[in-house]
Scaffold this motif. Sequence first.
Motif, mmCIF file in Angstrom:
data_model
loop_
_atom_site.group_PDB
_atom_site.id
_atom_site.type_symbol
_atom_site.label_atom_id
_atom_site.label_comp_id
_atom_site.label_asym_id
_atom_site.label_seq_id
_atom_site.Cartn_x
_atom_site.Cartn_y
_atom_site.Cartn_z
ATOM 1 N N GLU A 14 124.252 49.383 6.013
ATOM 2 C CA GLU A 14 124.664 50.679 6.400
ATOM 3 C C GLU A 14 123.560 51.826 5.860
ATOM 4 N N ALA A 15 122.436 51.366 5.727
ATOM 5 C CA ALA A 15 121.773 52.452 5.293
ATOM 6 C C ALA A 15 121.779 53.429 4.655
ATOM 7 N N PRO A 16 121.960 53.385 3.702
ATOM 8 C CA PRO A 16 122.718 54.783 3.303
ATOM 9 C C PRO A 16 121.426 56.360 3.020
ATOM 10 N N ARG A 17 122.290 57.143 3.196
ATOM 11 C CA ARG A 17 121.099 58.250 3.080
ATOM 12 C C ARG A 17 120.695 58.908 1.921
ATOM 13 N N THR A 88 112.775 54.645 9.508
ATOM 14 C CA THR A 88 113.761 53.495 8.842
ATOM 15 C C THR A 88 114.909 53.704 9.150
ATOM 16 N N ARG A 89 115.693 54.765 8.217
ATOM 17 C CA ARG A 89 117.160 54.476 8.139
ATOM 18 C C ARG A 89 117.715 54.447 9.647
ATOM 19 N N SER A 90 116.716 55.336 10.214
ATOM 20 C CA SER A 90 117.256 55.527 11.819
ATOM 21 C C SER A 90 117.158 54.383 12.405
ATOM 22 N N ALA A 91 116.352 53.704 12.454
ATOM 23 C CA ALA A 91 115.900 52.426 13.418
ATOM 24 C C ALA A 91 117.152 51.542 12.736
ATOM 25 N N ILE A 92 117.401 51.028 11.056
ATOM 26 C CA ILE A 92 118.059 50.312 11.315
ATOM 27 C C ILE A 92 120.391 50.917 11.800
ATOM 28 N N ARG A 93 120.526 52.089 11.689
ATOM 29 C CA ARG A 93 121.482 53.265 11.671
ATOM 30 C C ARG A 93 121.882 52.988 13.370
ATOM 31 N N GLN A 94 120.862 53.447 14.448
ATOM 32 C CA GLN A 94 120.829 53.364 15.711
ATOM 33 C C GLN A 94 120.771 52.534 16.938
ATOM 34 N N PRO A 95 121.550 52.676 17.575
ATOM 35 C CA PRO A 95 120.940 51.049 19.125
ATOM 36 C C PRO A 95 119.787 51.563 19.518
ATOM 37 N N PRO A 96 119.080 50.869 20.009
ATOM 38 C CA PRO A 96 117.221 50.821 20.325
ATOM 39 C C PRO A 96 117.051 51.846 21.026
ATOM 40 N N GLY A 97 117.677 52.455 22.838
ATOM 41 C CA GLY A 97 118.304 52.537 23.128
ATOM 42 C C GLY A 97 117.516 54.541 22.760
ATOM 43 N N VAL A 176 112.496 48.486 16.410
ATOM 44 C CA VAL A 176 112.939 48.037 17.529
ATOM 45 C C VAL A 176 113.431 46.634 18.050
ATOM 46 N N SER A 177 112.011 45.965 17.351
ATOM 47 C CA SER A 177 112.620 44.042 18.209
ATOM 48 C C SER A 177 112.526 43.610 16.564
ATOM 49 N N LEU A 181 116.745 41.855 11.653
ATOM 50 C CA LEU A 181 115.775 41.602 9.816
ATOM 51 C C LEU A 181 115.969 42.930 9.062
ATOM 52 N N LEU A 182 115.663 44.009 9.990
ATOM 53 C CA LEU A 182 115.344 45.192 9.293
ATOM 54 C C LEU A 182 117.183 45.506 8.769
ATOM 55 N N ARG A 183 118.206 44.701 9.588
ATOM 56 C CA ARG A 183 119.006 44.980 8.844
ATOM 57 C C ARG A 183 119.997 43.914 8.095
ATOM 58 N N THR A 184 119.051 42.706 8.604
ATOM 59 C CA THR A 184 120.194 41.755 6.604
ATOM 60 C C THR A 184 118.494 41.929 6.030
ATOM 61 N N LYS A 185 117.737 41.340 6.962
ATOM 62 C CA LYS A 185 116.398 40.382 5.573
ATOM 63 C C LYS A 185 115.786 41.660 5.347
ATOM 64 N N PRO A 186 115.912 43.299 5.166
ATOM 65 C CA PRO A 186 114.601 44.254 5.201
ATOM 66 C C PRO A 186 113.766 44.319 4.538
ATOM 67 N N ILE A 187 113.832 43.262 3.662
ATOM 68 C CA ILE A 187 112.206 42.870 2.922
ATOM 69 C C ILE A 187 110.630 41.930 3.972
ATOM 70 N N VAL A 188 111.834 41.209 4.935
ATOM 71 C CA VAL A 188 111.145 40.735 5.734
ATOM 72 C C VAL A 188 110.100 41.853 6.444
ATOM 73 N N MET A 189 110.968 43.019 6.838
ATOM 74 C CA MET A 189 109.669 43.664 7.410
ATOM 75 C C MET A 189 108.248 43.664 7.356
#
Length: 381
Positions: A14-17, A88-97, A176-177, A181-189
């Motif tokens: 969800e990447a809350p604001r 970070t929030r934008s990277a989670i929520r927005q499509p890569p392009g 983006v790459s 992981l950023l969406r499911t296991k964000p700590i890994v990034m």
Amino acid sequence: MSRPLFDVPARGAEAPRVQLPGLDLLRFLAAIAVVYSHICFYLIDDLGTGWWFIDVTHIVLTQGVGLNMHLSFVGVSAFMMLTGLLITRSAIRQPPGQFLIARAARLVPAFWVCILAAILLVRFGINGMFSGHTTVTGGEAALSFFLGAFFLKPQVAVLGVAWTLAVQIMFYLFCVSGRSLLRTKPIVMPLLGAALCMLVIIYNLYVPEPYTVPFLSKIAATLPTVFLGQIAYLAWARLISVRGLLVALIAQVQVIVLATDMQVYWAGSHYLWTICVVFAVVVLLSRYDGRLGRLRVVHWVSTRSYAIYLVHTLVMYRIYENTVGFVGMTGAVICLIIGVALVSELVYRGVEVPAARWIGSRWLHAKRPAAAERVAARTHA
């Protein structure tokens, strides 16, 4: 039972604001720190002179607080942390392009205009190079538009401050790459990022010199500041556990210590302490919602902070040397600040906002003209 280190929070995708009312004040302070740092290097190291304001700042912040000489890296690290905090929030929520187009709309147009200006100023003999060259060739000029000249050996820099854009772009591509992981296991990034930064620094240290890429070490030594901002967002958004927060912070500290020991940094050995102080200030002030952060001058500098960052070294040295004989040292510094402000306003109004509006309407289907203003007001970094 405590949460496992790699546990996936229920709100992970969800990447809350996160409300950060103090961003304008932080951008203001970061921009002031960057300009001040380059004034110091110019007056002290290049001209061998001094200035009373530098003496006072040195006593209070360098000797007293223990920050880097000339506040080197203070403004840059603050801008980098804001990048990680906001992007970070934008990277989670927005499509890569969409994410990459939005970042390009924010950074590229003003950067290209300033690079062109820097090349012309060098070619006409008005400005010098920011590296050990007397001029720039056609090929080096072309590479400069894509940050490629920073990777040459020896490095070619017509606009020295632009190196930080390479750090930001690396972070964007990394997000983006690793978006899944950023969406499911964000700590890994941030942990993976710290490991890669260490590998780059070690690689350049131990491989034969012809195969090294020195500029990559500079990027690797700066990326921890971006990851610190990312970690702050993930913690505030409750996307990582407390243990994950501590491990991620320690990982970035280890990269900074390694870069300091390997002499990757360029202005002393106080980088770990300086970055820690800047991080503390960013964490404290980003939630500040007081009157100081709503001053008109703070908002003005904040919204023009990227333009200020790009243009200040292009114009301030010539303004100073052509005015100091008439108005004295303090008067010349005031003149260069006014000059930087005027040119920054021109770049912001003439390039940043219209370019963001055009790219947004053409590629991101922006529905409101004010969207361009908001894109142009986001942090540099």
